[in-house]
Design a protein around this motif. Sequence first.
Motif, mmCIF file in Angstrom:
data_model
loop_
_atom_site.group_PDB
_atom_site.id
_atom_site.type_symbol
_atom_site.label_atom_id
_atom_site.label_comp_id
_atom_site.label_asym_id
_atom_site.label_seq_id
_atom_site.Cartn_x
_atom_site.Cartn_y
_atom_site.Cartn_z
ATOM 1 N N TYR A 31 0.824 -1.205 0.000
ATOM 2 C CA TYR A 31 0.000 0.000 0.000
ATOM 3 C C TYR A 31 0.862 1.261 0.000
ATOM 4 O O TYR A 31 0.686 2.165 -0.836
ATOM 5 C CB TYR A 31 -0.925 -0.012 1.224
ATOM 6 N N PHE A 32 1.803 1.332 0.953
ATOM 7 C CA PHE A 32 2.629 2.534 1.063
ATOM 8 C C PHE A 32 3.667 2.627 -0.053
ATOM 9 O O PHE A 32 4.135 3.720 -0.378
ATOM 10 C CB PHE A 32 3.344 2.569 2.421
ATOM 11 N N GLY A 33 4.033 1.484 -0.639
ATOM 12 C CA GLY A 33 5.073 1.481 -1.659
ATOM 13 C C GLY A 33 4.561 1.629 -3.075
ATOM 14 O O GLY A 33 5.353 1.594 -4.032
ATOM 15 N N ASN A 34 3.259 1.784 -3.248
ATOM 16 C CA ASN A 34 2.685 1.951 -4.589
ATOM 17 C C ASN A 34 3.233 3.220 -5.239
ATOM 18 O O ASN A 34 3.101 4.320 -4.706
ATOM 19 C CB ASN A 34 1.158 2.024 -4.484
ATOM 20 N N VAL B 60 12.736 -0.923 -7.054
ATOM 21 C CA VAL B 60 11.348 -1.271 -7.292
ATOM 22 C C VAL B 60 11.267 -2.756 -7.625
ATOM 23 O O VAL B 60 12.188 -3.325 -8.205
ATOM 24 C CB VAL B 60 10.753 -0.414 -8.434
ATOM 25 N N ASN B 61 10.172 -3.377 -7.222
ATOM 26 C CA ASN B 61 9.963 -4.795 -7.494
ATOM 27 C C ASN B 61 8.705 -4.943 -8.341
ATOM 28 O O ASN B 61 7.644 -4.419 -7.990
ATOM 29 C CB ASN B 61 9.810 -5.575 -6.185
ATOM 30 N N ILE B 62 8.838 -5.641 -9.482
ATOM 31 C CA ILE B 62 7.691 -5.877 -10.355
ATOM 32 C C ILE B 62 7.458 -7.377 -10.471
ATOM 33 O O ILE B 62 8.398 -8.162 -10.610
ATOM 34 C CB ILE B 62 7.908 -5.256 -11.758
ATOM 35 N N LYS B 63 6.198 -7.782 -10.389
ATOM 36 C CA LYS B 63 5.835 -9.189 -10.535
ATOM 37 C C LYS B 63 4.334 -9.270 -10.750
ATOM 38 O O LYS B 63 3.601 -8.273 -10.585
ATOM 39 C CB LYS B 63 6.233 -9.991 -9.302
ATOM 40 N N THR B 64 3.854 -10.464 -11.088
ATOM 41 C CA THR B 64 2.413 -10.675 -11.206
ATOM 42 C C THR B 64 1.855 -11.157 -9.882
ATOM 43 O O THR B 64 2.564 -11.780 -9.080
ATOM 44 C CB THR B 64 2.095 -11.710 -12.298
ATOM 45 N N ILE C 159 3.845 -3.183 -8.778
ATOM 46 C CA ILE C 159 5.130 -2.495 -8.858
ATOM 47 C C ILE C 159 5.274 -1.689 -7.571
ATOM 48 O O ILE C 159 4.528 -0.731 -7.342
ATOM 49 C CB ILE C 159 5.217 -1.572 -10.088
ATOM 50 N N ILE C 160 6.211 -2.078 -6.733
ATOM 51 C CA ILE C 160 6.286 -1.544 -5.378
ATOM 52 C C ILE C 160 7.665 -0.946 -5.108
ATOM 53 O O ILE C 160 8.690 -1.584 -5.384
ATOM 54 C CB ILE C 160 6.009 -2.651 -4.335
ATOM 55 N N ASP C 161 7.690 0.258 -4.550
ATOM 56 C CA ASP C 161 8.916 0.852 -4.015
ATOM 57 C C ASP C 161 9.089 0.300 -2.597
ATOM 58 O O ASP C 161 8.460 0.753 -1.645
ATOM 59 C CB ASP C 161 8.790 2.381 -3.990
ATOM 60 N N GLN C 162 9.946 -0.701 -2.475
ATOM 61 C CA GLN C 162 10.063 -1.412 -1.206
ATOM 62 C C GLN C 162 10.681 -0.556 -0.105
ATOM 63 O O GLN C 162 10.369 -0.744 1.080
ATOM 64 C CB GLN C 162 10.874 -2.697 -1.411
ATOM 65 N N VAL D 123 10.285 2.760 0.504
ATOM 66 C CA VAL D 123 9.220 3.585 1.090
ATOM 67 C C VAL D 123 8.179 2.702 1.773
ATOM 68 O O VAL D 123 7.690 3.011 2.861
ATOM 69 C CB VAL D 123 8.562 4.460 0.013
ATOM 70 N N GLY D 124 7.851 1.571 1.138
ATOM 71 C CA GLY D 124 6.837 0.679 1.689
ATOM 72 C C GLY D 124 7.205 0.156 3.057
ATOM 73 O O GLY D 124 6.404 0.222 4.002
ATOM 74 N N TYR D 125 8.423 -0.376 3.200
ATOM 75 C CA TYR D 125 8.853 -0.916 4.492
ATOM 76 C C TYR D 125 8.946 0.173 5.551
ATOM 77 O O TYR D 125 8.514 -0.019 6.691
ATOM 78 C CB TYR D 125 10.208 -1.613 4.343
ATOM 79 N N ARG D 126 9.505 1.316 5.181
ATOM 80 C CA ARG D 126 9.682 2.400 6.161
ATOM 81 C C ARG D 126 8.348 2.848 6.738
ATOM 82 O O ARG D 126 8.172 2.940 7.964
ATOM 83 C CB ARG D 126 10.390 3.574 5.485
ATOM 84 N N ASN D 127 7.382 3.117 5.890
ATOM 85 C CA ASN D 127 6.088 3.623 6.366
ATOM 86 C C ASN D 127 5.259 2.553 7.052
ATOM 87 O O ASN D 127 4.524 2.829 8.011
ATOM 88 C CB ASN D 127 5.311 4.219 5.199
ATOM 89 N N ALA D 128 5.361 1.307 6.582
ATOM 90 C CA ALA D 128 4.608 0.218 7.204
ATOM 91 C C ALA D 128 5.092 -0.037 8.629
ATOM 92 O O ALA D 128 4.296 -0.143 9.568
ATOM 93 C CB ALA D 128 4.732 -1.047 6.362
ATOM 94 N N ILE D 129 6.408 -0.136 8.795
ATOM 95 C CA ILE D 129 6.965 -0.359 10.132
ATOM 96 C C ILE D 129 6.699 0.847 11.035
ATOM 97 O O ILE D 129 6.398 0.696 12.230
ATOM 98 C CB ILE D 129 8.482 -0.634 10.039
ATOM 99 N N GLY D 130 6.766 2.040 10.485
ATOM 100 C CA GLY D 130 6.477 3.231 11.280
ATOM 101 C C GLY D 130 5.058 3.233 11.819
ATOM 102 O O GLY D 130 4.823 3.600 12.979
#
Length: 535
Positions: free
Chosen positions: A172-175, A203-207, A255-258, A260-267
């Motif tokens: 969600y946060f890494g979108n 960035v990580n891209i996958k199906t 497609i996720i910016d990991q 930003v995603g990890y930082r905001n999720a853990i915060g």
Amino acid sequence: MREKLSIKEKVAYALGDASANIAWRGVSAFLIIFYTDVFGLAPGIVATLMLLARTTDGVSDVFMGMIGDRTNTKHGKFRPWILWTAIPLGVILTLLYVCPESWSMNAKIAYAFCTYLLFTCIYTANNIPYGALMAVMTDDDKERTSIGSFRMVGAFAGGMLVQGLLLFLVAYFGNINPSMDIKQLDAEKFEVTVSAPNDVKNVNIKTNGGVATFVMVGNKADSATVGKSFSMEAERPYTFIVEGEPEITQENITIIDQRVGYRNAIGSLSIVLILCLFITFYYTRERVTPPAHQQENIKQDLLDLVKNKPWVVLLIVGLVFNIYNNMKQGITVIYFTHYVHNQLMAGLYMTALMIASIIGAAITTPLSAKMGKKNLFIAALLVSGGINALMVFCGPQDTSMIFAIGSLSECAAAIMPTLFFAMLGDAADYSEYTNGRRATGLVYSAGSFATKFGGGIAGALIGLVLGIYGYNGLDSLAIQKAVPGIIQLMSWIPAIIAVVGAACMLLYPLNQEIMNNITNTLKSRREGSKEITEA
């Protein structure tokens, strides 16, 4: 003194371990893959970090135990530390998942070492007093087992929150809100072009299905792998040939910016951690105090500790079962990401395991009454390890079997920490019974030491095995070559560790008959001491 504690107080105490597990499971289950796949550290560096951090824990844990025993405030010895460390623990947990983008690799390694070492120190200052608090809330060993069950339900609820929700929060946060163009070239072959409005370092891209392979167009050295990790420049198009799934749409590609995603999720989860610790502080009470005649003597406290056979055995067994549990937790996300090829399913899997853990914690008290703590502990190790070894037979498509085996194994594994912390209270009683002295915080230093050192060894072993197989979180081909090592870490390697723990537990000297005698004797001593004081 042996009155039953209220449900409210037990729940409040349980929320403290919910906080601890947001922190500890947030680290044990996700930090390795964050360090390797996002931060860019080599597995060998991660292994060294995990192991080096543990070398300080023996000293810091014992030191914190002695500090707790010597803390005297109007709120007690141990409760104040829960309050004092609540905000620092939430802040340092968040800083672990901050990845400085422009720093050199050496600077990043130094940052990782400093923040991780600081995290373990603050966790020690929080968790040892928290664990010791259980032993001074009541002098009834059976009531402590009940508190232990509440505690573990809270612990697994906190674990469920972080393990079940974190990856979804990362998504969600890494979108990055990319633009995407998809052209179908064949029945299961597509050309996918993506671009982003801003620079993205990782960035990580996958199906969503986790089956299709990606090859970057224009990169002759690239090979087909499930998903890709790469850096994006603003407004620059990146084109991939995607094969292996019958339908590829913008909705089923993530497609996720990991970073930003990890930082905001853990915060976000750190805020929940802080609030739960505040509740634990305000709604619990300390009732058991050291003998009135006891004089402060650090040397004697340490001598009593090393001569306390129940404590020594529990220290060793606690270390072993924490290696076992943390190894399973630490490899899970990597296993689902690179073997099952569905990272988000790891969140569902860990949620299922947390539900199984709550069941295991809930049944510990009645099973302990029938079997005794020692026998139940041994059975839990053997049953959990034996079931977990069956994971080696699971293919990436056998998700139902993976969930079933993991849940059954985790239900038995949940009994171990539930018993362990209650039995540390028994060891504190044994010391007072034998030596006429009580150092509850020092005794409970074994709990934090076993948790952290066991987690560190587990992390080091994971890094070592992945390193042997050439794992590189930023190299998709190297990841695929390391799959056999990932399977071993998920299955029979932890099972062997569980058997070792069961063998060690055979040496534990206390049974329920002995504990009944210790409890009654200490009660008589305290009542006699109270009468003398009043006279």
